[in-house]
Design an enzyme around this catalytic site. Structure first.
Site, PDB file in Angstrom:
ATOM      1  N   ARG A  50      39.842  23.493  39.098  1.00 44.42           N
ATOM      2  CA  ARG A  50      38.432  24.064  39.329  1.00 44.42           C
ATOM      3  C   ARG A  50      37.351  23.244  38.584  1.00 44.42           C
ATOM      4  NH1 ARG A  50      37.066  30.297  38.908  1.00 44.42           N
ATOM      5  NH2 ARG A  50      37.031  29.812  36.826  1.00 44.42           N
ATOM      6  N   LYS A 149      31.249  25.771  38.912  1.00 42.77           N
ATOM      7  CA  LYS A 149      31.029  26.390  37.664  1.00 42.77           C
ATOM      8  C   LYS A 149      30.388  25.597  36.615  1.00 42.77           C
ATOM      9  CE  LYS A 149      33.425  29.545  34.634  1.00 42.77           C
ATOM     10  NZ  LYS A 149      32.508  30.799  34.968  1.00 42.77           N
TER      11      LYS A 149
HETATM   12  N1  PMP Z   1      31.934  34.708  39.441  1.00 41.98           N
HETATM   13  C1  PMP Z   1      31.068  34.156  38.473  1.00 41.98           C
HETATM   14  C2  PMP Z   1      29.711  33.919  38.501  1.00 41.98           C
HETATM   15  C3  PMP Z   1      31.956  33.943  37.176  1.00 41.98           C
HETATM   16  O1  PMP Z   1      31.006  33.672  36.163  1.00 41.98           O
HETATM   17  C4  PMP Z   1      33.186  34.167  37.040  1.00 41.98           C
HETATM   18  C5  PMP Z   1      33.950  34.024  35.420  1.00 41.98           C
HETATM   19  N2  PMP Z   1      34.363  32.840  35.733  1.00 41.98           N
HETATM   20  C6  PMP Z   1      33.912  34.762  38.251  1.00 41.98           C
HETATM   21  C7  PMP Z   1      33.183  34.959  39.319  1.00 41.98           C
HETATM   22  C8  PMP Z   1      35.381  35.094  38.054  1.00 41.98           C
HETATM   23  O2  PMP Z   1      36.151  33.898  37.914  1.00 41.98           O
HETATM   24  P1  PMP Z   1      37.537  33.676  37.266  1.00 41.98           P
HETATM   25  O3  PMP Z   1      38.490  34.774  37.763  1.00 41.98           O
HETATM   26  O4  PMP Z   1      37.904  32.615  37.645  1.00 41.98           O
HETATM   27  O5  PMP Z   1      37.192  33.939  35.814  1.00 41.98           O
END
Ligand code: PMP
Length: 288
Positions: A50, A149
């Site tokens: 990612r 991200k």
């Molecule tokens: N949405 C946002 C905006 C986030 O910051 C996160 C945290 N990374 C998530 C969703 C959840 O993603 P993940 O399960 O990959 O941590």
């Protein structure tokens, strides 16, 4: 604490980055949030993939390989003698001038921080979180795709500020079409009549924990639908759940003052929390 900084391990107080770094000046860069459980990094490859996809989208060319980044992460844990940790790899555009132009930034800055960090929401996993719906919309995919991200988290921070003012543990974003998007730092699900319903992933981050949750649901035979949700669906849900690498799997029991379901964590979230914990205990890339 030892920090990985551009290929070297330095003490926290020496882990310094230039004030001309475009990560600082413009939020120009990408990051990840990863957890390690009992000496194993959970879904490491998925996070790295990612991160590379985020970088590709913003045309940030990462000067190391995915394998080298994985090794940097594992070595950061070893150097700090960490078995259970929250890991934060960061890649910025690097040092440039005061203009926006990324072409002026010669080399990306690469950082890995790892710290011990327990349950993010403390006793709220038993009690349930209080959430608010947020008046600010999630960045639309046509502008800055929430799938990236990036270090530009101001949209999320504005949501968090609103939650703080309104006494919420978490803020729930809608997208510009008025559909539920995600939390400020987690993905969201409602449970209605035994079915888990979660938004499509155009206007939210494609959470790694979301993938895990859908796997757990599948293994437990709980049906899952991906569809648009409105605030009606939030208020009238039997259960609401949020997930993230930091947040893990957490129940939401109040939204905008309305009790969700019975007002207590329901049977589906409890099952999913148990299934998730089992995966964190049995899977992952060994650190040692
Ligand atoms: N949405 C946002 C905006 C986030 O910051 C996160 C945290 N990374 C998530 C969703 C959840 O993603 P993940 O399960 O990959 O941590």
């Amino acid at each position: 604490m030892l920090i990985y900084l551009n290929g070297e391990f330095v003490q926290e107080e020496d882990a310094k980055v230039s004030v001309f770094d475009h990560g600082l000046l413009y939020g120009d860069g990408v990051f990840e949030g990863i957890r390690a459980y009992n000496g194993r990094v959970f879904r490491l490859r998925e996070h790295i993939e990612r991160m590379w996809d985020s970088a590709k989208t913003i045309d940030l060319k990462i000067p190391i390989t995915k394998e080298e980044m994985e090794e940097a992460i594992l070595e950061t844990l070893r150097k700090n003698d960490l078995k259970d940790a929250y890991i934060r790899p960061i890649i910025t555009r690097g040092v440039g001038d005061l203009g926006l132009d990324p072409n002026k930034c010669a080399t990306p800055t690469i950082i890995v921080i790892a710290t011990g960090w327990g349950a993010m929401y403390g006793d709220l996993y038993d009690k349930g979180l209080t959430a608010i719906t947020c008046s600010i919309r999630r960045n639309p995919a046509q502008s800055l795709p929430p799938n990236v991200k990036s270090l530009n988290y101001l949209n999320n921070i504005m949501a968090k500020i609103e939650a703080n003012y309104k006494g919420g543990d978490e803020a729930i974003f809608f997208d510009t079409n008025g559909y539920v998007a995600e939390g400020s730092g987690d993905n969201i699900y409602v449970v209605k009549n035994g079915v888990i319903i979660t938004p499509h992933t155009l206007n939210n981050l494609r959470g790694i924990t979301r993938m895990v949750l859908l796997e757990v649901a599948d293994e437990m035979g709980i049906p899952v639908l991906e569809q648009n949700l409105g605030y009606f669906d939030l208020y009238t849900a039997d259960e609401v759940i949020v997930t993230g690498s930091a947040a893990e799997v957490a129940p939401v029991t109040k939204i905008d003052g309305r009790e969700i379901g019975t007002g207590k964590p329901g049977p589906v979230v409890k099952q999913l929390m148990a299934g998730f914990t089992l995966k964190t205990e049995t899977e992952g890339t060994p650190v040692y």
